[in-house]
Design an enzyme around this catalytic site. Structure first.
Site, PDB file in Angstrom:
ATOM      1  CG  ASP A   8       3.069  38.856  20.366  1.00 26.58           C
ATOM      2  OD1 ASP A   8       1.447  38.560  21.388  1.00 26.58           O
ATOM      3  OD2 ASP A   8       3.096  37.996  20.263  1.00 26.58           O
ATOM      4  CB  CYS A  65       2.663  37.574  24.484  1.00 30.95           C
ATOM      5  SG  CYS A  65       3.582  37.033  25.999  1.00 30.95           S
ATOM      6  CB  THR A  67       2.700  32.298  27.100  1.00 31.74           C
ATOM      7  OG1 THR A  67       3.821  32.823  26.762  1.00 31.74           O
ATOM      8  CG2 THR A  67       2.247  30.780  26.419  1.00 31.74           C
ATOM      9  N   GLY A  68       1.800  35.463  28.202  1.00 29.29           N
ATOM     10  CA  GLY A  68       2.332  36.139  29.216  1.00 29.29           C
ATOM     11  C   GLY A  68       3.060  36.198  29.052  1.00 29.29           C
ATOM     12  CG  HIS A  98       2.942  38.660  49.314  1.00 28.75           C
ATOM     13  ND1 HIS A  98       3.007  37.436  49.453  1.00 28.75           N
ATOM     14  CD2 HIS A  98       2.512  39.915  50.051  1.00 28.75           C
ATOM     15  CE1 HIS A  98       2.732  37.712  50.742  1.00 28.75           C
ATOM     16  NE2 HIS A  98       2.049  38.444  50.947  1.00 28.75           N
ATOM     17  CG  ASN A  99       5.847  39.437  44.725  1.00 27.13           C
ATOM     18  OD1 ASN A  99       5.100  38.824  43.771  1.00 27.13           O
ATOM     19  ND2 ASN A  99       7.036  39.045  44.854  1.00 27.13           N
ATOM     20  NE  ARG A 109      -2.059  32.268  20.342  1.00 28.76           N
ATOM     21  CZ  ARG A 109      -0.426  31.897  20.071  1.00 28.76           C
ATOM     22  NH1 ARG A 109       0.654  31.459  20.505  1.00 28.76           N
ATOM     23  NH2 ARG A 109      -0.021  32.792  18.453  1.00 28.76           N
ATOM     24  NE  ARG A 132       6.331  37.994  56.199  1.00 32.82           N
ATOM     25  CZ  ARG A 132       5.221  38.452  56.908  1.00 32.82           C
ATOM     26  NH1 ARG A 132       4.995  39.460  57.378  1.00 32.82           N
ATOM     27  NH2 ARG A 132       4.225  37.388  56.065  1.00 32.82           N
ATOM     28  CG  HIS A 133       5.895  41.091  52.208  1.00 29.67           C
ATOM     29  ND1 HIS A 133       5.459  39.778  51.948  1.00 29.67           N
ATOM     30  CD2 HIS A 133       4.451  41.246  53.324  1.00 29.67           C
ATOM     31  CE1 HIS A 133       5.440  38.729  52.634  1.00 29.67           C
ATOM     32  NE2 HIS A 133       3.930  39.519  52.964  1.00 29.67           N
ATOM     33  NE  ARG A 136      10.461  37.664  52.470  1.00 32.53           N
ATOM     34  CZ  ARG A 136       9.708  37.072  53.844  1.00 32.53           C
ATOM     35  NH1 ARG A 136       8.215  37.774  53.119  1.00 32.53           N
ATOM     36  NH2 ARG A 136       9.758  36.968  54.437  1.00 32.53           N
TER      37      ARG A 136
HETATM   38  C1  RB5 Z   1       3.503  34.037  19.726  1.00 22.03           C
HETATM   39  O1  RB5 Z   1       3.606  33.410  18.899  1.00 22.03           O
HETATM   40  C2  RB5 Z   1       4.163  33.493  21.058  1.00 22.03           C
HETATM   41  O2  RB5 Z   1       4.955  33.265  21.160  1.00 22.03           O
HETATM   42  C3  RB5 Z   1       3.825  34.811  22.096  1.00 22.03           C
HETATM   43  O3  RB5 Z   1       2.295  35.638  21.711  1.00 22.03           O
HETATM   44  C4  RB5 Z   1       4.472  34.380  23.910  1.00 22.03           C
HETATM   45  O4  RB5 Z   1       3.985  33.432  23.986  1.00 22.03           O
HETATM   46  C5  RB5 Z   1       5.155  34.377  24.139  1.00 22.03           C
HETATM   47  O5  RB5 Z   1       5.953  33.911  24.786  1.00 22.03           O
END
Ligand code: RB5
Length: 145
Positions: A8, A65, A67-68, A98-99, A109, A132-133, A136
């Site tokens: 984003d 994004c 935070t992801g 594992h996943n 950020r 096992r992985h 799951r």
């Molecule tokens: C955008 O401001 C922010 O909310 C987005 O990039 C993300 O971190 C959402 O999870």
């Protein structure tokens, strides 16, 4: 190995650097946008990337994004997708081993580019583990039924 990548507005600044990390390792990457820093909604791009990965068997995805977190929540709504929010090489390695995650999510950020490179390196060099992985992971996918 092929990757789809999308972000984003809060992740778009890292996109070119991540693409370079992949192409310098001879890995194909398809950019699903966005292509400028205008404000967009992360679920739109998470959906686009998750559907591309779902429809191209054996491919992988990267979603960035702020935070992801939003990207991972949204991508996991697409049936068949396992998207993992990773913070370092260890979590990226485990996400694959594992996943059996197909999509790697992280936050621009939150992480520096050095950490991002170590995450990508770990993810591409790790194989999903059987036994096992994988059992799951099958249980996770059965929740969708
Ligand atoms: C955008 O401001 C922010 O909310 C987005 O990039 C993300 O971190 C959402 O999870």
């Amino acid at each position: 190995m092929k990757f789809y990548i999308a972000t984003d507005h809060a992740g778009v600044r890292y996109k070119d650097a991540v693409k370079e990390m992949l192409t310098s390792r001879n890995i194909e990457v398809e950019d699903l946008g966005p292509f400028n820093t205008d404000r967009v909604d992360y679920p739109d791009y998470a959906k686009k990337c998750a559907i591309a990965v779902r429809d191209d068997k054996g491919s992988f995805g990267i979603l960035i994004c702020g935070t992801g977190i939003g990207m991972s929540i949204a991508a996991n709504k697409v049936k068949g997708i396992r998207a993992a929010l990773c913070h370092d090489a260890y979590t990226a390695e485990m996400a694959k081993a594992h996943n059996n995650a197909q999509i790697l999510c992280f936050g621009e950020r939150v992480l520096g580019l050095g950490t991002v490179e170590s995450i990508i390196e770990a993810f591409i060099n790790t194989k999903p583990e059987d036994g096992r992985h994988s059992a799951r992971v099958e249980k996770i996918m059965a929740i969708e039924e």
